[in-house]
Design a protein around this motif. Structure first.
Motif, PDB file in Angstrom:
ATOM      1  N   ASP A  25       0.817  -1.218   0.000  1.00 13.57           N
ATOM      2  CA  ASP A  25       0.000   0.000   0.000  1.00 13.57           C
ATOM      3  C   ASP A  25       0.848   1.263   0.000  1.00 13.57           C
ATOM      4  N   SER A  46      -9.273   5.650  -8.958  1.00 16.80           N
ATOM      5  CA  SER A  46     -10.162   5.049  -7.960  1.00 16.80           C
ATOM      6  C   SER A  46     -11.089   4.000  -8.568  1.00 16.80           C
ATOM      7  N   ASN A  50     -11.405  -1.890  -5.781  1.00 17.37           N
ATOM      8  CA  ASN A  50     -11.807  -1.399  -4.462  1.00 17.37           C
ATOM      9  C   ASN A  50     -10.613  -0.939  -3.645  1.00 17.37           C
ATOM     10  N   ARG A  51      -9.488  -1.636  -3.764  1.00 17.77           N
ATOM     11  CA  ARG A  51      -8.299  -1.267  -2.994  1.00 17.77           C
ATOM     12  C   ARG A  51      -7.772   0.092  -3.430  1.00 17.77           C
ATOM     13  N   HIS A  53      -9.483   2.430  -4.834  1.00 15.76           N
ATOM     14  CA  HIS A  53     -10.495   3.407  -4.418  1.00 15.76           C
ATOM     15  C   HIS A  53     -10.293   3.785  -2.954  1.00 15.76           C
ATOM     16  N   ARG A  54     -10.020   2.780  -2.107  1.00 13.76           N
ATOM     17  CA  ARG A  54      -9.798   3.057  -0.683  1.00 13.76           C
ATOM     18  C   ARG A  54      -8.562   3.928  -0.473  1.00 13.76           C
ATOM     19  N   LEU A  55      -7.484   3.629  -1.197  1.00 14.60           N
ATOM     20  CA  LEU A  55      -6.246   4.392  -1.025  1.00 14.60           C
ATOM     21  C   LEU A  55      -6.400   5.827  -1.525  1.00 14.60           C
ATOM     22  N   ASP A  58      -8.422   8.075   0.806  1.00 11.41           N
ATOM     23  CA  ASP A  58      -7.892   8.243   2.159  1.00 11.41           C
ATOM     24  C   ASP A  58      -7.520   9.719   2.358  1.00 11.41           C
TER      25      ASP A  58
END
Length: 356
Positions: A25, A46, A50-51, A53-55, A58
Motif C-alpha cells: 500500500d 479510484s 476497491n483497494r 479506491h480506498r487508497l 484516504d
C-alpha cells in the motif's frame, strides 16, 4: 533408493516470485502521488479496484497529493466582460470542467457578481432574483458541483468586500469574511465571519475608524493566516483569521491620488514566501518590481524590494502597455494584459506559461 525417490530428487526447486510493488500500500500510494493533478486523475485511478479506491480517497493521501503538487492546474479565470473563461479546452474531455460549474445556477432574472476565488471555492454575491432585490452570498465548489447559499448578515452599513476561505484539506467546511462600512464624520469599518459548520454569522469581531472612505480595487489575496484587499489610495486592508482583527497599512509607493485606472492596474498584491507573507508586484516600464512585506521583532512591518524582473520575453513588446488584471495565488502567477494578448506569467521562473 526407489525409482520414485530418485525422480523426486531430480525435480528442480522453484523460488516463489517476489511480491509486486503494487501489493504494498505504501509503495502504491507513492506511485499514485506521481499522477498529474488533472481533474480526472484520481477519479480514474479510484475506478481500478476497491483497494485503489480506498487508497485514493484516504484523507491522508489526499493531503499528500496536494502537498506533492504544489501548484494545481489553472482551470480558468473570471473576465469582468466575458464572464468565466475556461483554460481546459485543450485537455481531454475527461479533464474539461463545464463552464456552468463555475457559475450560479441558471435562473431567469438572476443577477450576480463574482467576489473572489480561494483554494477551489468561488464566492458570488447575488443582487437580484427576477425583479426583486436580493442580498445573498453563494459559495460554489466547481469540482464537486456543491452550492451553498449564505444569507447576508443583518447590518446597516454599506458592503465593502468579502472572501471565502475553505478549511485546510476539506472544502466542504469554510468561512466567509464580510467587511462593511458606515460613513459619518469618520468611516467606521467592521467585519463579521460566517461559519459553514455553525450556519450563522458571528458578532462584529473587529472595527476601524478611518478618516477616509474605503474603496476596494480588486479581489482578496490570502497570505499566511490573513486576508488582504488592495484599497484605492494604495493601502492594504487586512483581516487576521486567527485573531479576527482588521488592520490597514500603506504600500511602498510615492504616487498621486488622482491616477487613472491604467496606473492602478500596474500594481497587484500577491502572496510570497510559499504563501506565508504579503508581497506586491509593480509594473515599471518594461520591468516588474517584486516587493515583500516583512515584520521585524518589534512587529513593525517594512517593505523591501526583493527582485526586479525584465518583461522582455517574446512576444511581449518592451515598449508596449502592460496591465496586471489578476493573480493566480496557488500557481504563483499573475495575469498580464498587453496589446498582443492576455498572458499568464509565472513569478518564480519568470516564464510565460499560458496565452489567450
Amino acid at each position: 533408493m526407489s525409482e520414485e525417490m530418485l525422480r523426486r530428487r531430480r525435480l528442480p526447486t522453484t523460488t516463489p516470485p517476489p511480491p509486486s510493488p503494487l501489493d504494498d500500500d505504501d509503495l502504491l500510494q507513492d506511485i499514485l502521488l506521481r499522477l498529474p493533478p488533472n481533474p480526472s486523475s484520481l477519479r480514474t485511478a479510484s475506478a481500478v479496484c476497491n483497494r485503489w479506491h480506498r487508497l485514493v480517497f484516504d484523507p491522508r493521501f489526499r493531503r499528500r497529493f496536494v502537498e506533492h503538487h504544489r501548484e494545481p492546474p489553472l482551470l480558468g479565470f473570471f473576465d469582468p466582460v466575458a464572464g468565466f473563461r475556461s483554460t481546459t479546452q485543450h485537455l481531454p474531455s475527461s479533464d474539461r470542467i463545464p463552464t456552468d460549474r463555475f457559475l450560479p445556477a441558471k435562473e431567469a432574472g438572476l443577477r450576480w457578481e463574482i467576489v473572489n476565488c480561494c483554494k477551489g471555492l468561488v464566492l458570488f454575491r447575488i443582487t437580484f432574483r427576477g425583479d426583486r432585490k436580493c442580498k445573498e452570498f453563494l459559495v460554489v465548489d466547481p469540482i464537486s458541483g456543491d452550492r451553498r447559499l449564505v444569507p447576508f448578515p443583518l447590518v446597516d452599513g454599506k458592503f465593502v468586500c468579502a472572501t471565502v476561505v475553505p478549511a485546510a484539506g476539506d472544502r466542504r467546511s469554510f468561512c466567509v469574511v464580510a467587511v462593511f462600512a458606515e460613513r459619518g464624520a469618520f468611516t467606521s469599518v467592521f467585519a463579521s465571519v460566517y461559519s459553514s459548520e455553525a450556519g450563522v454569522w458571528g458578532d462584529y469581531v473587529s472595527s476601524l475608524s478611518l478618516s477616509w472612505e474605503v474603496w476596494v480595487m480588486g479581489p482578496s489575496v490570502l497570505a499566511g493566516n490573513a486576508v488582504h484587499w488592495f484599497l484605492d489610495g494604495h493601502k492594504v486592508l487586512m483581516f487576521d483569521l486567527e485573531s479576527q482583527r482588521l488592520e490597514f497599512s500603506g504600500l511602498p509607493l510615492d504616487v498621486k491620488d488622482d491616477q487613472d485606472f491604467d496606473h492602478r492596474c500596474r500594481f497587484q498584491i500577491i502572496p510570497v514566501g510559499d504563501g506565508r507573507r504579503l508581497g506586491l508586484a509593480v509594473i515599471v516600464e518594461s520591468t516588474m518590481q517584486l516587493w515583500e512585506r516583512k515584520i521585524g521583532d518589534g512587529c513593525d512591518a517594512k517593505w523591501l524590494l526583493s527582485r526586479t524582473l525584465q518583461l522582455d520575453f517574446p512576444p511581449l513588446q518592451p515598449e508596449g502597455r502592460k496591465l496586471i488584471v489578476g493573480v493566480a495565488e496557488e500557481n504563483n502567477s499573475i495575469l498580464l494584459w498587453t496589446c498582443v494578448g492576455l498572458f499568464m506569467v509565472h513569478l518564480k521562473y519568470m516564464q510565460m506559461v499560458a496565452r489567450w
